[in-house]
Design an enzyme around this catalytic site. Structure first.
Site, PDB file in Angstrom:
ATOM      1  N   ARG A 128       7.886   2.827   5.592  1.00 58.19           N
ATOM      2  CA  ARG A 128       6.707   3.266   6.352  1.00 58.19           C
ATOM      3  C   ARG A 128       5.634   2.185   6.376  1.00 58.19           C
ATOM      4  O   ARG A 128       5.379   1.527   5.367  1.00 58.19           O
ATOM      5  CB  ARG A 128       6.145   4.560   5.745  1.00 58.19           C
ATOM      6  CG  ARG A 128       7.024   5.762   6.011  1.00 58.19           C
ATOM      7  CD  ARG A 128       6.880   6.851   4.960  1.00 58.19           C
ATOM      8  NE  ARG A 128       5.515   7.213   4.713  1.00 58.19           N
ATOM      9  CZ  ARG A 128       4.971   8.377   5.107  1.00 58.19           C
ATOM     10  NH1 ARG A 128       5.695   9.278   5.733  1.00 58.19           N
ATOM     11  NH2 ARG A 128       3.721   8.633   4.853  1.00 58.19           N
ATOM     12  N   ARG A 161       1.199   1.502   2.376  1.00 55.58           N
ATOM     13  CA  ARG A 161       0.332   2.229   1.441  1.00 55.58           C
ATOM     14  C   ARG A 161       0.942   2.152   0.037  1.00 55.58           C
ATOM     15  O   ARG A 161       2.157   2.093  -0.119  1.00 55.58           O
ATOM     16  CB  ARG A 161       0.202   3.692   1.864  1.00 55.58           C
ATOM     17  CG  ARG A 161      -0.570   3.877   3.160  1.00 55.58           C
ATOM     18  CD  ARG A 161      -0.500   5.327   3.626  1.00 55.58           C
ATOM     19  NE  ARG A 161      -0.938   6.246   2.578  1.00 55.58           N
ATOM     20  CZ  ARG A 161      -0.334   7.388   2.275  1.00 55.58           C
ATOM     21  NH1 ARG A 161       0.746   7.767   2.922  1.00 55.58           N
ATOM     22  NH2 ARG A 161      -0.799   8.167   1.327  1.00 55.58           N
ATOM     23  N   ARG A 172       7.558   9.067  -8.659  1.00 54.52           N
ATOM     24  CA  ARG A 172       7.378  10.444  -8.180  1.00 54.52           C
ATOM     25  C   ARG A 172       8.699  11.213  -8.199  1.00 54.52           C
ATOM     26  O   ARG A 172       8.734  12.401  -8.509  1.00 54.52           O
ATOM     27  CB  ARG A 172       6.788  10.443  -6.761  1.00 54.52           C
ATOM     28  CG  ARG A 172       5.297  10.114  -6.750  1.00 54.52           C
ATOM     29  CD  ARG A 172       4.792   9.811  -5.359  1.00 54.52           C
ATOM     30  NE  ARG A 172       4.857  10.943  -4.462  1.00 54.52           N
ATOM     31  CZ  ARG A 172       4.934  10.820  -3.122  1.00 54.52           C
ATOM     32  NH1 ARG A 172       4.959   9.627  -2.567  1.00 54.52           N
ATOM     33  NH2 ARG A 172       4.968  11.885  -2.366  1.00 54.52           N
TER      34      ARG A 172
END
Ligand SMILES: [Zn+2]
Length: 218
Positions: A128, A161, A172
């Site tokens: 992304r 990001r 995560r």
């Protein structure tokens, strides 16, 4: 049908929750939505939650649970619902059982677990690129801009990001696996768990989910 949807970051859980809830004509109840609604309306619980969030603390289970209780007691949830983002752990699942008993509802029918390989999630998320100007999200493989690292919409510079960096994603995923394995086991022992292959196009995943739910119905 009373449904719980679980899945790792990057599994497309929000999108699937939306589609499945529409198809089954049941409300989608996400903790994110409930939090926002309570904060916006300035309810007592919303103010309590906001105080924790403003201080950078986790909202305690008890506050979350009370918000979920109030939401599940609303009339539109009487015939079924899809829960997204709750329960996150076994203690919350036990509290959910109590809530449903308290409000005279039947227990959870099905927990649908979106199963995606860690490497696949890393591929999806680490590709992304976000526009600094308009925040539009591109993907280096699935949705690349015409010119590398430049936004098609406004010529803004694209960046990755911190959340989309591989190390962050892996962390995560580890946290998710640690929390979720016991939760999934809790429902599996009840015979309420469906593990669903969540790789491939979004529409295919939705179709597999609806088929699995249909078969599950006795
Ligand atoms: Zn842009």
């Amino acid at each position: 049908m009373r449904l719980v949807l679980v899945g790792p970051p990057g599994a497309g859980k929000g999108t699937q929750a939306q589609f499945i809830a529409e198809q089954r004509a049941i409300p989608k109840i996400s903790t994110g939505d409930i939090f926002r609604a309570n904060v916006t309306q300035g309810t007592e619980l919303g103010l309590a939650a906001k105080a924790y969030m403003d201080a950078g603390d986790l909202v305690p289970d008890q506050v979350t649970v009370e918000m979920v209780r109030a939401r599940l007691a609303e009339p539109d949830a009487a015939k079924g619902f899809l829960l997204d983002g709750f329960p996150r752990n076994v203690p919350q699942a036990v509290m959910l059982d109590e809530i449903l008993r308290d409000i005279g509802s039947d227990p959870i029918d099905v927990v649908l677990e979106l199963v995606v390989d860690d490497d696949e999630v890393v591929l999806r998320l680490s590709g992304r690129r976000t526009c600094r100007t308009c925040n539009h999200v591109w993907h280096v493989d699935y949705d690349p801009p015409t010119i590398e690292d430049i936004c098609d919409r406004d010529g803004g510079a694209l960046y990755q990001r911190d959340d989309d960096r591989e190390a962050t994603i892996r962390h995560r995923l580890d946290v998710y696996a640690e929390q979720t394995a016991p939760l999934v086991g809790f429902y599996a022992r009840r015979g309420a768990l469906i593990g669903l292959d969540a790789t491939g196009p979004v529409d295919d995943v939705t179709e597999r989910a609806l088929e699995a739910l249909h078969r599950f119905r006795t």
